[in-house]
Write an enzyme that holds these catalytic residues in place. Structure first.
Site, PDB file in Angstrom:
ATOM      1  CB  CYS A 116       2.859   4.951  -0.323  1.00 24.98           C
ATOM      2  SG  CYS A 116       3.573   3.574   0.612  1.00 24.98           S
ATOM      3  CG  HIS A 257       4.324   4.403  -4.260  1.00 22.08           C
ATOM      4  ND1 HIS A 257       5.429   4.648  -3.471  1.00 22.08           N
ATOM      5  CD2 HIS A 257       3.659   3.370  -3.678  1.00 22.08           C
ATOM      6  CE1 HIS A 257       5.434   3.799  -2.453  1.00 22.08           C
ATOM      7  NE2 HIS A 257       4.380   3.015  -2.556  1.00 22.08           N
ATOM      8  CG  ASN A 287       7.110   0.935  -0.877  1.00 21.58           C
ATOM      9  OD1 ASN A 287       7.264   2.143  -0.737  1.00 21.58           O
ATOM     10  ND2 ASN A 287       5.922   0.357  -0.753  1.00 21.58           N
TER      11      ASN A 287
END
Length: 340
Positions: A116, A257, A287
């Site tokens: 990520c 994020h 996500n």
């Protein structure tokens, strides 16, 4: 001649058409909209459902938009860096596939595996390459087809992830008032047990056993990951802010994020920032791993102004984490993405 700065001159994005909402998720596993929204803040996510399409498809869509919107000559692009955890194939690199589809004749390409944090690390790499003076224009993409590794029988993880891609054009500039300024990155090797895919790599290659036992999906111990993400993203942003004289009065945007709304809120609280100065699109995209930060920039491009102080931050598998600081290089309203 002044110092060469790396600036973002264009942003592109792509999200698939298919919307997987919480109602549909609740028909797959024992959960409901209230449970998902309360714990992670996700209402829906996009899924690349068409057979035969992978990460490279989304990546090239986002990249082509960034190239066209910024007016970049494809032949002027020196390199393509693709941050992803969901490569099309074990080899060749997904970046090489994207480069071929885009027809970039004067560039080299490579994949960047940083989970990520992948886009954040790839952007820093591109900035360093440009500041060194050897390259003038680099295409950086964050893209992941997370649905390819999600177990839709696992109620703990299947509501979290979606598919998507974002891309930016990074170019050399002599403008000392804008550009990529600072970064702070770290990796904590303790992360392996808490967030990983058990099979598919060289330690545990694919076999009938690994497939039968559903070992090719994301495994996550959510509470541990949440705790480390809150601490590290908040600390990293605070450090970047302190050493660059940034505070609630001169930070225009924080771009976190998009893993969990509660994590995002904790980062904003640490910086004493209102949520109105934090880019958030997790409710409708979930996500998308390496795609979250460039997709947020794409969503919010019309609100960006030249000279805006922006902090980017992320946390991911392997307990990789960090934050970057840049001053935005153009007024986004004129170049805003078309309606999505």
């Amino acid at each position: 001649m002044g110092k060469t700065r790396a600036i973002i001159t264009g942003v592109g994005g792509y999200i698939p058409d298919y919307v997987l909402n919480n109602e549909e998720i609740s028909r797959m596993v024992e959960t409901n909209d209230e449970w998902i929204m309360t714990r992670v803040g996700i209402k829906e996510r996009r899924i690349l459902a068409e057979e035969g399409l992978g990460t490279s498809y989304m990546a090239r869509k986002a990249a082509r938009m960034a190239i066209e919107k910024s007016g970049t000559d494809p032949d002027s692009i020196d390199a393509l860096i693709l941050a992803t955890t969901t490569a099309d194939y074990q080899f060749p690199s997904t970046a090489s596939i994207v480069l071929g589809k885009l027809g970039l004749r004067n560039a080299f390409a490579f994949d960047f595996w940083g989970a990520c944090c992948g886009f954040l690390y790839a952007l820093d790499t591109a900035a360093c390459m440009i500041e060194a003076g050897r390259y003038k224009c680099i295409l950086v993409i964050g893209a992941d087809k997370m649905s390819s590794m999600v177990d839709y029988k696992d109620r703990a993880t299947c509501p979290l992830f979606g598919d998507g891609a974002g891309a930016v054009i990074v170019q050399a500039s002599e403008d000392e008032e804008t550009g990529y300024i600072d970064s702070y990155f770290r990796t904590d090797g303790k992360g392996l047990p808490f967030l990983h895919m058990k099979a598919g790599g060289s330690v545990c290659p694919p076999s009938h056993f690994t497939v039968d036992h559903r070992l090719h999906f994301i495994y996550q111990e959510g509470r541990t990951v949440f705790r480390y993400a809150v601490t590290n993203m908040s600390d990293d942003c605070a450090l970047i802010a302190e050493r660059n004289g940034l505070n609630k009065d001169n930070i225009a945007w924080v771009v976190p994020h998009q893993a969990n709304l509660r994590i995002i809120e904790a980062v904003a609280k640490r910086l004493d920032l209102p949520m109105s100065q934090v880019m958030v699109n997790i409710e409708r995209l979930g996500n998308t791993s390496a795609g979250t930060i460039p997709l947020a920039l794409w969503d919010y491009e019309s609100r960006l102004r030249k000279g805006d102080n922006i902090i980017l931050t992320a946390f991911g598998a392997g307990f990789v984490h960090g934050a970057s600081y840049l001053k935005w290089a153009y007024d986004g309203a004129a170049a805003a993405a078309p309606a999505k």
